[in-house]
Design an enzyme around this catalytic site. Sequence first.
Site, PDB file in Angstrom:
ATOM      1  N   ASN A  23       0.816  -1.209   0.000  1.00 43.45           N
ATOM      2  CA  ASN A  23       0.000   0.000   0.000  1.00 43.45           C
ATOM      3  C   ASN A  23       0.855   1.266   0.000  1.00 43.45           C
ATOM      4  O   ASN A  23       0.458   2.292  -0.543  1.00 43.45           O
ATOM      5  CB  ASN A  23      -0.952   0.001   1.197  1.00 43.45           C
ATOM      6  CG  ASN A  23      -2.048  -1.041   1.044  1.00 43.45           C
ATOM      7  OD1 ASN A  23      -2.308  -1.524  -0.047  1.00 43.45           O
ATOM      8  ND2 ASN A  23      -2.688  -1.402   2.143  1.00 43.45           N
ATOM      9  N   ASP A 121     -10.104  -5.531  -6.179  1.00 38.60           N
ATOM     10  CA  ASP A 121     -10.781  -6.578  -5.409  1.00 38.60           C
ATOM     11  C   ASP A 121     -12.293  -6.424  -5.461  1.00 38.60           C
ATOM     12  O   ASP A 121     -12.819  -5.315  -5.468  1.00 38.60           O
ATOM     13  CB  ASP A 121     -10.376  -6.502  -3.933  1.00 38.60           C
ATOM     14  CG  ASP A 121      -8.944  -6.947  -3.712  1.00 38.60           C
ATOM     15  OD1 ASP A 121      -8.422  -7.634  -4.583  1.00 38.60           O
ATOM     16  OD2 ASP A 121      -8.375  -6.593  -2.675  1.00 38.60           O
TER      17      ASP A 121
END
Length: 435
Positions: A23, A121
Amino acid sequence: MASFVIEGGHKLHGEIVPQGAKNEVLQVVCATLLTDEEVTISNIPNILDVNNLIQLLRDMGVKVSKKSVDTYSFKADDVNLAYLESEEFLTRCSRLRGSVMLVGPLVARFGQAMIAKPGGDKIGRRRLDTHFLGIQKLGASFNYDAVNGVFKITASHLKGTYMLLDEASVTGTANIIMAAVLAEGKTTIYNAACEPYLQQLCKMLNSMGAKITGIASNLLTIEGVKSLKGCTHHVLPDMIEVGSFIGMAAMTSSEVTIKNVSYKNLGIIPDSFRRLGIRLEQRGDDIFVPQQDHYEIESFIDGSIMTIADAPWPGLTPDLLSVMLVVATQAKGSVLIHQKMFESRLFFVDKLIDMGAQIILCDPHRAVVIGHDHNFRLRGGNMTSPDIRAGIALLIAALSAEGISRIHNIEQIDRGYQNIEQRLTALGARITRIE
């Protein structure tokens, strides 16, 4: 579509080093577009999402050089702005959630950006309003082509302002920061996300010449500068991997040492696992998880059932709730897992129920887990990974299960975990990749 075949029931033993934080990397790599000087970033993980973003920058005209196995340099001195309007660019953006963080740097430095509505996702709706409203307040204009799912953003001049974000979005805050560092005047961002990833981005930008204060708080002040210079930057270890390995060790009754975890940046994660009854020790900057055949979930002080819920930092990251849910299936006691931030992240529990777990899915956000206390092992199963974090949770379940399990669509796991089968095999796991 590749698959893992896992022979469960084998204890793990040894040391494992977490990869660089995915991230964080997605943010700082996008930030290299803010300067025409060279930026060198180390501890970059070799995972699908990161590799796709780096290749996307190459195709935009950024000079990318691989210095070592985990170190890259970036020089954005000749960006091909025409490529940003190509169908190829937009198609690739639509497949990579992190590509949305290209908007802030591109608008700040070049006055324009185009981006396709990003995918990623299947964990529920993740809106982009925070990104766009914040950059819009700095002076940018947005047009959305609903037919093609394409955003076009333009700005002749960005000017600092005060803004109160409607949600503490990590990527939204990152995007706004990257736009604001080159805006004229002062920008104040209240209700800013303050995760370690954001702190790292701010520290990197300051080393490039930005003027950001309030780092690690939810109130950021940014004094705009005319240009940024190059720098070197080292990425933190991935806290999600650290948490995954803690859960994996407990679930398989294994003794594992997790090396170089940057403990001070883990926040509430170690204590959250302790609330599930898992023993772990800080040894310098390592975490030692001893073999434990039983772990008992705590209750609240008044004796009521433990609830573990996600929250913006410094609360518990939502990326670890899937792991904690799986680990709870073999604990003594019961726990309510409350996934507040995404409405579809618990929809993998049916696969765990098929493996013998006792779970009540109350609604899209809440599940009650009744632990087996290792008196009953999960059964091997045949399953498909719906997203990165559910994928690693299913892998943990399979490692502890009796018999053979197969996990399909492991490309989802590859997006977030570097060479995971080789690294776990080195600890004693039995995992085979089938292409």
